[in-house]
Design a protein around this motif. Structure first.
Motif, short mmCIF file in Angstrom:
data_model
loop_
_atom_site.label_atom_id
_atom_site.label_comp_id
_atom_site.label_asym_id
_atom_site.label_seq_id
_atom_site.Cartn_x
_atom_site.Cartn_y
_atom_site.Cartn_z
N VAL A 238 0.56 -1.19 -0.24
CA VAL A 238 0.48 -0.38 -0.13
C VAL A 238 0.96 1.50 -0.07
CG1 VAL A 238 -1.37 1.18 1.39
CG2 VAL A 238 -2.47 -1.25 0.92
N GLY A 239 1.97 1.08 0.80
CA GLY A 239 3.42 2.16 1.04
C GLY A 239 3.07 3.12 -0.38
N VAL A 240 4.12 1.69 -0.78
CA VAL A 240 4.69 2.05 -2.34
C VAL A 240 3.41 2.84 -3.61
CG1 VAL A 240 5.75 0.63 -4.64
CG2 VAL A 240 5.98 -0.04 -2.11
N VAL A 241 1.98 1.90 -3.61
CA VAL A 241 1.33 2.14 -4.69
C VAL A 241 0.82 3.62 -4.57
CG1 VAL A 241 -1.21 1.94 -5.34
CG2 VAL A 241 0.54 0.03 -5.19
N VAL A 242 1.01 3.63 -2.99
CA VAL A 242 0.00 5.31 -2.34
C VAL A 242 0.91 6.21 -2.74
CG1 VAL A 242 -0.97 7.29 -0.69
CG2 VAL A 242 -1.35 4.85 -0.90
N ALA A 243 2.21 5.59 -2.26
CA ALA A 243 3.70 7.56 -2.70
C ALA A 243 4.07 7.09 -3.94
CB ALA A 243 5.22 6.19 -1.99
N GLY A 244 3.73 6.15 -5.12
CA GLY A 244 3.31 6.56 -6.30
C GLY A 244 2.78 7.34 -6.49
N LEU A 245 1.04 7.32 -6.39
CA LEU A 245 -0.22 8.17 -6.34
C LEU A 245 0.56 10.25 -5.74
CD1 LEU A 245 -2.69 5.79 -5.90
CD2 LEU A 245 -2.08 6.61 -7.89
N GLY A 246 0.99 9.33 -4.47
CA GLY A 246 1.41 11.31 -4.20
C GLY A 246 2.61 11.70 -5.17
N MET A 247 3.15 10.66 -5.51
CA MET A 247 4.17 11.59 -6.60
C MET A 247 3.73 12.40 -7.97
SD MET A 247 7.37 9.13 -7.22
CE MET A 247 8.40 9.69 -7.50
N ILE A 248 3.06 12.02 -8.47
CA ILE A 248 1.41 11.60 -9.32
C ILE A 248 0.70 13.19 -8.98
CG2 ILE A 248 -0.15 10.99 -11.39
CD1 ILE A 248 1.03 8.58 -11.29
N ALA A 249 -0.35 13.51 -7.94
CA ALA A 249 -0.16 13.77 -7.88
C ALA A 249 0.12 15.85 -7.22
CB ALA A 249 -1.46 13.74 -6.23
N ASN A 250 1.36 14.94 -6.57
CA ASN A 250 2.55 16.33 -6.61
C ASN A 250 2.94 16.86 -8.03
OD1 ASN A 250 2.79 17.16 -2.97
ND2 ASN A 250 2.78 14.82 -3.30
N PHE A 251 3.47 16.78 -8.99
CA PHE A 251 3.36 16.40 -9.97
C PHE A 251 3.07 16.98 -10.43
CE2 PHE A 251 4.22 16.54 -14.21
CZ PHE A 251 5.24 16.72 -14.55
N SER A 252 1.39 17.21 -10.41
CA SER A 252 0.41 18.35 -10.81
C SER A 252 0.27 19.46 -10.50
CB SER A 252 -1.31 17.45 -11.21
OG SER A 252 -0.79 16.31 -11.65
N TRP A 253 1.18 19.01 -8.60
CA TRP A 253 0.35 20.23 -8.11
C TRP A 253 1.62 21.43 -8.60
CZ3 TRP A 253 -3.79 21.54 -5.46
CH2 TRP A 253 -3.29 22.98 -4.38
N LEU A 254 2.70 21.66 -9.33
CA LEU A 254 3.50 21.99 -8.85
C LEU A 254 4.10 23.30 -9.47
CD1 LEU A 254 6.31 19.39 -10.64
CD2 LEU A 254 6.60 20.71 -9.05
N PRO A 255 2.13 23.42 -10.48
CA PRO A 255 1.96 25.05 -10.58
C PRO A 255 1.68 25.82 -9.28
CG PRO A 255 0.52 23.46 -11.78
CD PRO A 255 1.36 22.85 -11.16
N HIS A 256 0.80 24.88 -8.59
CA HIS A 256 1.04 25.78 -7.55
C HIS A 256 2.14 26.50 -6.34
CE1 HIS A 256 -3.01 24.87 -9.06
NE2 HIS A 256 -2.98 23.78 -8.91
N TYR A 257 2.63 25.41 -6.00
CA TYR A 257 3.65 25.18 -5.04
C TYR A 257 4.76 24.83 -5.26
CZ TYR A 257 0.75 28.20 -1.92
OH TYR A 257 0.09 29.33 -1.41
N PRO A 258 5.72 25.07 -6.06
CA PRO A 258 6.64 23.95 -6.51
C PRO A 258 7.66 23.32 -6.12
CG PRO A 258 6.90 26.22 -8.12
CD PRO A 258 5.45 26.23 -6.85
N LEU A 259 7.99 24.18 -4.24
CA LEU A 259 8.96 24.00 -3.29
C LEU A 259 7.99 22.97 -3.06
CD1 LEU A 259 11.63 23.63 -1.86
CD2 LEU A 259 10.65 25.66 -0.86
N TRP A 260 7.14 22.81 -2.26
CA TRP A 260 6.45 22.76 -1.48
C TRP A 260 6.54 20.84 -2.16
CZ3 TRP A 260 4.33 22.94 3.20
CH2 TRP A 260 3.55 21.51 3.89
N ALA A 261 5.96 21.16 -3.86
CA ALA A 261 5.59 19.62 -4.20
C ALA A 261 7.14 18.82 -4.39
CB ALA A 261 5.03 20.27 -5.58
N ILE A 262 8.04 19.79 -4.64
CA ILE A 262 9.09 19.05 -5.05
C ILE A 262 9.53 18.27 -4.00
CG2 ILE A 262 11.45 19.11 -5.52
CD1 ILE A 262 11.03 21.14 -7.70
N VAL A 263 9.74 18.76 -2.51
CA VAL A 263 9.71 18.19 -1.62
C VAL A 263 9.10 16.94 -1.49
CG1 VAL A 263 9.52 18.26 0.90
CG2 VAL A 263 10.73 20.07 -0.32
N LEU A 264 8.16 17.11 -1.61
CA LEU A 264 7.07 15.68 -1.08
C LEU A 264 7.07 14.60 -2.20
CD1 LEU A 264 3.46 17.26 -0.50
CD2 LEU A 264 5.06 15.79 1.03
#
Length: 141
Positions: free
Chosen positions: A95-121
């Motif tokens: 579950v951790g691998v799957v959810v972390a992978g989905l989190g990476m995709i979600a944060n990539f989409s979040w880059l235009p809003h808060y790039p530093l925060w998204a890159i950290v996540l």
């Protein structure tokens, strides 16, 4: 770190490491930290749309409230899986691998809003995936 060596006197031996030791503990801590950050990110996007910066002329745009709910759900799942990983639940690794992978995709989409925060996540999620995939056994020659 506790562990035992199995095998005969000659040839490669398998060393079994404690389940909640080393990389698994790092993954659990990072899952809790990344999950809490995602929860805070989701709450900020849900409660106060004015807090989230929306840029113009970006390749893709979505509702910040919708993305807030997605980040909140992924964060809660990461926190639950990280807590279960401390308890030694085997399902928490997958579950951790799957959810972390989905989190990476979600944060990539979040880059235009808060790039530093998204890159950290994204970085935290990458470390979580790596630490969970390292495994609990290794072969010693």
């Amino acid at each position: 770190m506790s562990g035992g060596v199995t095998g005969t006197g000659r040839g490669p031996q398998t060393v079994e490491r404690a389940f909640a030791g080393g990389w698994t503990t790092l993954a659990a801590v990072m899952m809790l930290f990344g999950g809490i950050m995602s929860v805070l990110q989701g709450i900020a996007a849900i409660l106060n749309d004015d807090l989230v910066v929306v840029t113009r002329s970006y390749t893709y745009t979505w509702s910040t409230t919708g993305w807030g709910w997605i980040h909140l759900a992924l964060g809660v799942l990461l926190v639950l899986a990280g807590t279960a990983l401390f308890g030694g639940a085997v399902w928490a690794r997958a579950v951790g691998v799957v959810v972390a992978g989905l989190g990476m995709i979600a944060n990539f989409s979040w880059l235009p809003h808060y790039p530093l925060w998204a890159i950290v996540l994204i970085t935290i999620d990458a470390f979580v995936i790596w630490a969970l995939c390292v495994g609990t056994t290794r072969t010693v020659d």
